[in-house]
Design a protein around this motif. Structure first.
Motif, PDB file in Angstrom:
ATOM      1  N   PRO A 156      -2.409  -4.493   1.532  1.00 20.40           N
ATOM      2  CA  PRO A 156      -2.439  -3.169   0.894  1.00 20.40           C
ATOM      3  C   PRO A 156      -3.183  -3.198  -0.448  1.00 20.40           C
ATOM      4  N   GLU A 157      -3.027  -4.296  -1.188  1.00 20.93           N
ATOM      5  CA  GLU A 157      -3.729  -4.385  -2.481  1.00 20.93           C
ATOM      6  C   GLU A 157      -5.246  -4.389  -2.287  1.00 20.93           C
ATOM      7  N   GLU A 158      -5.709  -5.103  -1.257  1.00 18.31           N
ATOM      8  CA  GLU A 158      -7.150  -5.108  -0.995  1.00 18.31           C
ATOM      9  C   GLU A 158      -7.649  -3.719  -0.604  1.00 18.31           C
ATOM     10  N   ILE A 159      -6.866  -3.043   0.233  1.00 16.02           N
ATOM     11  CA  ILE A 159      -7.270  -1.700   0.672  1.00 16.02           C
ATOM     12  C   ILE A 159      -7.309  -0.751  -0.533  1.00 16.02           C
ATOM     13  N   ARG A 160      -6.328  -0.880  -1.403  1.00 10.34           N
ATOM     14  CA  ARG A 160      -6.297  -0.048  -2.601  1.00 10.34           C
ATOM     15  C   ARG A 160      -7.537  -0.287  -3.462  1.00 10.34           C
ATOM     16  N   ALA A 161      -7.868  -1.567  -3.643  1.00 12.98           N
ATOM     17  CA  ALA A 161      -9.027  -1.897  -4.475  1.00 12.98           C
ATOM     18  C   ALA A 161     -10.321  -1.451  -3.798  1.00 12.98           C
ATOM     19  N   ASP A 183      -4.989   9.918  -0.113  1.00 16.00           N
ATOM     20  CA  ASP A 183      -4.276  11.176  -0.318  1.00 16.00           C
ATOM     21  C   ASP A 183      -2.906  11.178   0.329  1.00 16.00           C
ATOM     22  N   MET A 184      -2.753  10.400   1.409  1.00  8.01           N
ATOM     23  CA  MET A 184      -1.458  10.420   2.106  1.00  8.01           C
ATOM     24  C   MET A 184      -1.327   9.166   2.949  1.00  8.01           C
ATOM     25  N   TYR A 185      -0.079   8.737   3.130  1.00  3.59           N
ATOM     26  CA  TYR A 185       0.242   7.658   4.055  1.00  3.59           C
ATOM     27  C   TYR A 185       1.050   8.303   5.161  1.00  3.59           C
ATOM     28  N   GLN A 186       0.723   7.964   6.433  1.00  2.00           N
ATOM     29  CA  GLN A 186       1.362   8.706   7.521  1.00  2.00           C
ATOM     30  C   GLN A 186       1.358   7.930   8.813  1.00  2.00           C
ATOM     31  N   PRO A 187       2.243   8.243   9.775  1.00  2.00           N
ATOM     32  CA  PRO A 187       3.373   9.161   9.645  1.00  2.00           C
ATOM     33  C   PRO A 187       4.665   8.370   9.484  1.00  2.00           C
ATOM     34  N   PHE A 188       5.710   9.050   9.031  1.00  2.00           N
ATOM     35  CA  PHE A 188       7.060   8.486   9.053  1.00  2.00           C
ATOM     36  C   PHE A 188       7.872   9.390   9.967  1.00  2.00           C
ATOM     37  N   ARG A 189       8.621   8.781  10.886  1.00  2.00           N
ATOM     38  CA  ARG A 189       9.248   9.548  11.972  1.00  2.00           C
ATOM     39  C   ARG A 189      10.766   9.379  12.025  1.00  2.00           C
ATOM     40  N   ASP A 190      11.375  10.195  12.869  1.00  2.00           N
ATOM     41  CA  ASP A 190      12.788  10.044  13.260  1.00  2.00           C
ATOM     42  C   ASP A 190      13.739  10.150  12.074  1.00  2.00           C
ATOM     43  N   LYS A 201       8.532   1.026   3.720  1.00  2.00           N
ATOM     44  CA  LYS A 201       7.240   1.727   3.722  1.00  2.00           C
ATOM     45  C   LYS A 201       6.884   2.261   2.330  1.00  2.00           C
ATOM     46  N   PHE A 202       7.918   2.651   1.544  1.00  2.00           N
ATOM     47  CA  PHE A 202       7.633   3.068   0.168  1.00  2.00           C
ATOM     48  C   PHE A 202       7.033   1.901  -0.613  1.00  2.00           C
ATOM     49  N   THR A 203       7.530   0.704  -0.321  1.00  2.00           N
ATOM     50  CA  THR A 203       6.988  -0.485  -0.994  1.00  2.00           C
ATOM     51  C   THR A 203       5.516  -0.687  -0.628  1.00  2.00           C
ATOM     52  N   VAL A 204       5.203  -0.476   0.663  1.00  2.00           N
ATOM     53  CA  VAL A 204       3.798  -0.561   1.083  1.00  2.00           C
ATOM     54  C   VAL A 204       2.971   0.475   0.331  1.00  2.00           C
ATOM     55  N   MET A 205       3.533   1.684   0.172  1.00  2.00           N
ATOM     56  CA  MET A 205       2.804   2.744  -0.527  1.00  2.00           C
ATOM     57  C   MET A 205       2.610   2.418  -1.999  1.00  2.00           C
ATOM     58  N   ASP A 206       3.616   1.797  -2.591  1.00  2.00           N
ATOM     59  CA  ASP A 206       3.453   1.346  -3.979  1.00  2.00           C
ATOM     60  C   ASP A 206       2.272   0.390  -4.076  1.00  2.00           C
ATOM     61  N   ARG A 207       2.196  -0.517  -3.106  1.00  2.00           N
ATOM     62  CA  ARG A 207       1.115  -1.506  -3.133  1.00  2.00           C
ATOM     63  C   ARG A 207      -0.237  -0.831  -2.901  1.00  2.00           C
ATOM     64  N   LEU A 208      -0.246   0.215  -2.060  1.00  2.38           N
ATOM     65  CA  LEU A 208      -1.486   0.956  -1.805  1.00  2.38           C
ATOM     66  C   LEU A 208      -1.848   1.873  -2.970  1.00  2.38           C
ATOM     67  N   HIS A 224      10.536   5.782  -6.255  1.00  2.00           N
ATOM     68  CA  HIS A 224       9.199   5.158  -6.211  1.00  2.00           C
ATOM     69  C   HIS A 224       8.123   6.118  -6.731  1.00  2.00           C
ATOM     70  N   GLY A 225       8.546   7.292  -7.198  1.00  2.00           N
ATOM     71  CA  GLY A 225       7.557   8.291  -7.610  1.00  2.00           C
ATOM     72  C   GLY A 225       6.805   8.869  -6.427  1.00  2.00           C
ATOM     73  N   ILE A 226       7.434   8.857  -5.267  1.00  2.00           N
ATOM     74  CA  ILE A 226       6.757   9.299  -4.039  1.00  2.00           C
ATOM     75  C   ILE A 226       7.240  10.690  -3.637  1.00  2.00           C
ATOM     76  N   ARG A 227       6.296  11.504  -3.130  1.00  2.00           N
ATOM     77  CA  ARG A 227       6.598  12.831  -2.602  1.00  2.00           C
ATOM     78  C   ARG A 227       6.545  12.793  -1.077  1.00  2.00           C
TER      79      ARG A 227
END
Lengths: 597, 597
Positions: free
Chosen positions: B43-48, B58-65, B84-91, B127-130
């Motif tokens: 995720p860090e590489e993708i972010r960079a 703009d968004m990470y998706q999807p989260f289900r159920d 997954k929030f942790t992955v998003m933090d890394r992204l 996590h500061g996530i919406r």
């Protein structure tokens, strides 16, 4: 069962279609008007060609827009019909299909429809022609076979009957038992098509997605029972509109079509007491005898099998063929073939009666395979699948009868004890239905639901076919049209995939690297209920994991050697799948490895 | 308009997808969970990488159920989400898409759904996530965007909003005007997909047949109006699941996708007063200036044009290019190209403002074409279509400004007086939607309904695009995947196709032979209302015939020269089609000719 096929099922020009129908063993054909119109050959030439080929022209079709029209329109219909009756005279055929009106019908009046069909039949009678009136599922006023039969009865002409088409009846969910109320003598023709169960408009479903019997979800055996009990004794004809079959090789598709009817006749013959249609019984596979890989230079496969823990089982005493063994899993490496890349070329199945299995295969149109056999060698019976993959049968026993022909094998204990769990056969996309029918009809396997997996270059469609007791599981995979043919693989089941993976890695086997993100996701999905040590070990070894209820699946892949790779699998707690959720990750990893070569 | 795209729209690995999105000019991306999971990059590489490429995530998706589940299930949902929030933090992304529950929901209770979504939002907040909650059209209990918004309001969290997806709203036929009742600040994200109007189950329609805006039948401009009036000011993102785009070249599809949004932004900008999204106006073609055929040796085309009655219009004074003329029809033969077979390589259109047309084309991502121009020569403006066909624009005038550059033409009268009626551009099947969008967005043409024609090797799909006054009619044809790319052709309209055909035959032109059966069928179909002499002459000359109401169409084809052939057409009484009923006969005849070469 007399067999027939509509020329619209096949690709090519009319002459090619007829030649292919005859070569495939059909008794007759329905000639599609549009196919004749586009042909350069005259009706007389087509008639003479069919006579030479031994094909009867069972029906000319379709004729449209007959009933429910104004007087003026009907006068033009009679004129149109007269011209087509003349064409039929020239073709020497006496049955015309009349479809219920979908477009020009403006009057919803059964009496008028009967009157107009009757008048058309009277004109046909002057040519000695009979009319078979059929309800199209999307007919404007007439779209139910019972309604069509009712109008035929009202018209009451000696040369007017009905045509039954399985699609038009079953796609609407109509009860087919009413067929038994129809006078069998007045069922002039029967057209069969299978189809996948789809939720879409009838016209598109019919025009693009029909299938040959045995490939879809319709109960055609039940339908044929009703038709038989109604007293119909005429030909059973295929009318299959399908976007794929329209473009595949005409002779191969004709053989495929014919196989579907042979299979269907066998399946219905018991209920209908038609012994002449019976095939030798399908032989349930008792085990996978061997899997053969062929190629010019298979040294890299020798190396990989050795790294996986297979033992060298010896060299064949008269052929350039080697054996590798790991418990009950046997792999044959055949360097007699000239194919440059190595391919998964043959499967050996042990059955109760190999002679019956191969006799059935040949009756289903699978060509027998010739292999040179020396004195004292076991003669295996084999046929070729439509894609060329060979299928060998041997009588089930304690050990394969051919095993002693391999000499000079290693005497050391085999590090890996395994059994072939499943075999994955990649096909070009257009071979899908043909491969499914072959596996069902010839190998006696049963389809599981189709899976579609998103790969990095498109959706991969996978259909597992399995034997009743699960000893044979064959996955038929097709890649998207723009992709090359997918590699094939052999999955080997063992008791401890983690230990086997450690062994293989230590031996230097090139396994497929799995991305770290995959294990982060695994932790997200299963972390709440999964042993931490197991997760760590999966990650360290690069082993995939899946779960279904209480069942668990651990599996790991080798990198591909030519067109082949291997998978080690471990099924825990009754897991019954193939790790489909991991397929996108595996496909992505394979693509990366291929790109770096 | 800020533009974004979901990585699931494209083929390839995640890094290729991101690079292609950036190259195509997208502002941001939605990263699909499965794409990250299959990626070897952290995720860090993708972010960079995204930071370097100038792409926002703009968004990470999807989260289900999530909603409508039991307490136990919900505890596991929170654990999954934390991972997954942790992955998003890394992204480094702060918006997650939450889809309405399709599978595990067992409790139909809006209060519970709101409570569970609220609890998930509270965890996300740490996590500061919406979270953007979206109603899938096939959600178990929540499948309407208004219902999803209602639950979001009930949950009432500062970091919980909704996501609107055009497909999920419009496929169900829901009234989109209710969007204006949603607080624009709480619309966290907007996903757009167009789709053809199909009658099939929503899930299959959505997963396989979505299209980019402008390629289907949805009113996306109207939808965006409602979204704008609701006060949404965030990115407009494409989420297009499509079997074709999944397998086509990633950078080409990304450019195609980006073009669709540029076009859409222009179309909506007027209503929404967003001047920055306006494109230079589409220039309606006033006429076809020329059609260019390129190849190494075009002498056979010179000969054929001469036989058809074209006059030699001269040689270009500085290039290896020749002109042939017949009235207003001009054909350029360009031997500067190295392609071995001759191909239809370029189209010249006269427009009111060529500079504006080419500026629009370039803003829509069409690369400008460079042609060496000498002093005193007219500089044509041109762009390349995605398939490489060049489109030239010149300012409409009495005669083309470039015409005087051709010298040494024949001074004799032209036997044929014609105008280009339509141009038929064959494409590989996977280029269909891209070609339709280009013709609409860049050339300002409007689609007619798609026709499907059964050819001898599969269905041929044809989409005519035409200008408002019909002077330009472009037929985009695609052949089935197993077929080679279909040849292209130029149809020339003249006043008397029978006379022109007699002339061409007398001059020795190789016309396409038409089977006698075709004329027997013509007689069957139209014999009641057709002049006998005309029928005889059609048959004698090998001219095709069609009729629509009072309109009649007479047309004849030359045999192909390389990848090009010609058609002479005559439209009588307002006939407005292209002789589609004759296409199967024509395709069969072309196949026979090709087989005998």
């Amino acid at each position: 069962m007399r067999t027939s096929i509509a020329t619209v099922c096949l690709s090519g020009g009319l002459v090619e279609k007829l030649e292919s129908c005859a070569a495939a063993g059909f008794d007759g054909v329905e000639i599609m008007d549009a196919d004749l119109v586009a042909a350069v050959e005259s009706p007389e030439e087509i008639r003479a060609l069919c006579a030479r080929l031994g094909l009867t022209i069972d029906m000319y079709q379709p004729f449209r827009d007959v009933e429910g029209v104004t007087d003026d329109e009907f006068q033009d219909t009679l004129r149109r019909a007269e011209a087509k009756f003349t064409v039929m005279d020239r073709l020497g055929t006496d049955l015309m299909l009349v479809c219920s009106n979908v477009g020009t019908a403006s009057i919803d009046d059964d009496a008028l429809a009967a009157e107009q069909l009757g008048a058309l039949a009277d004109l046909a009678a002057t040519h000695g022609i009979r009319l078979a009136y059929e309800a199209l599922a999307w007919g404007r006023y007439v779209n139910d076979y019972r309604h069509a039969w009712d109008i035929v009865r009202r018209a009451d002409r000696p040369n007017l009957g009905t045509c039954l088409d399985s699609f038009h009846i079953l796609s609407r969910g109509d009860d087919p038992s009413g067929i038994e109320q129809i006078d069998g003598e007045r069922i002039y023709f029967v057209q069969l098509a299978d189809a996948p169960v789809l939720d879409m408009d009838l016209l598109s479903w019919s025009r693009h997605h029909r299938l040959f019997p045995g490939e879809g979800g319709f109960d055609l055996i039940g339908l044929l029972g009703h038709i038989d009990r109604a007293g119909y004794r005429g030909p059973i004809s295929l009318e299959v509109f399908n976007d794929t079959f329209r473009q595949t090789d005409v002779s191969r598709t004709a053989a495929h079509a014919r196989r579907s009817l042979t299979w269907l006749a066998d399946r219905t013959s018991e209920a209908e007491h038609r012994a002449q249609d019976r095939l030798p019984a399908a032989q349930q596979a008792r085990g996978i005898d061997f899997v053969e890989i062929a190629g010019q230079d298979l040294a890299p496969v020798d190396e990989l099998l050795s790294q996986l823990g297979f033992s060298f089982g010896g060299r064949h005493r008269s052929k350039d063929v080697r054996l590798w063994e790991a418990g009950d899993a046997r792999l044959i490496l055949n360097e007699q073939r000239r194919s440059e890349s190595c391919v998964l070329s043959a499967i050996g199945l042990s059955v109760d009666d190999a002679a019956t299995a191969s006799a059935r295969g040949e009756l289903l149109g699978a060509p027998p395979v010739f292999r040179r056999t020396y004195a004292g060698e076991h003669e295996l019976r084999a046929v070729a699948a439509p894609d060329g993959t060979e299928v060998y049968w041997s009588d089930a026993g304690a050990e394969p009868a051919w095993l002693p022909e391999f000499v000079g094998g290693s005497l050391a204990a085999t590090p890996l004890r395994a059994v072939v769990d499943h075999i994955n056969i990649g096909h070009p996309w257009q071979e899908f239905d043909e491969a499914v029918l072959f596996a069902g009809a010839v190998l006696g396997l049963t389809p599981e639901p189709v899976e579609e997996v998103p790969g990095p270059v498109g959706l991969v469609r996978s259909q597992v076919m399995r034997s009743a007791d699960d000893v044979v599981r064959l996955a038929i995979n097709v890649a998207p049209p723009t992709s090359p043919e997918p590699p094939r693989h052999v999955a080997l089941a063992c008791d401890d995939v983690l230990a086997a993976t450690r062994h293989a890695k230590a031996a230097g086997a090139a396994l497929l690297p799995v991305p770290a993100n995959y294990y982060d996701d695994l932790e997200a999905r299963f972390g709440g209920t999964m042993d931490r040590a197991l997760l760590d070990e999966l990650r360290a070894l690069g082993v995939f994991y899946d779960r279904q209820g209480a069942g668990e699946f651990l599996h790991v892949y080798t990198q591909a050697v030519g067109g082949v790779f291997f998978e080690l699998v471990e099924r825990r707690g009754g897991y019954d799948g193939y790790g489909a959720p991991n397929a996108p990750v595996r496909l992505g990893a394979q693509r990366r490895v291929a790109a770096h070569r």
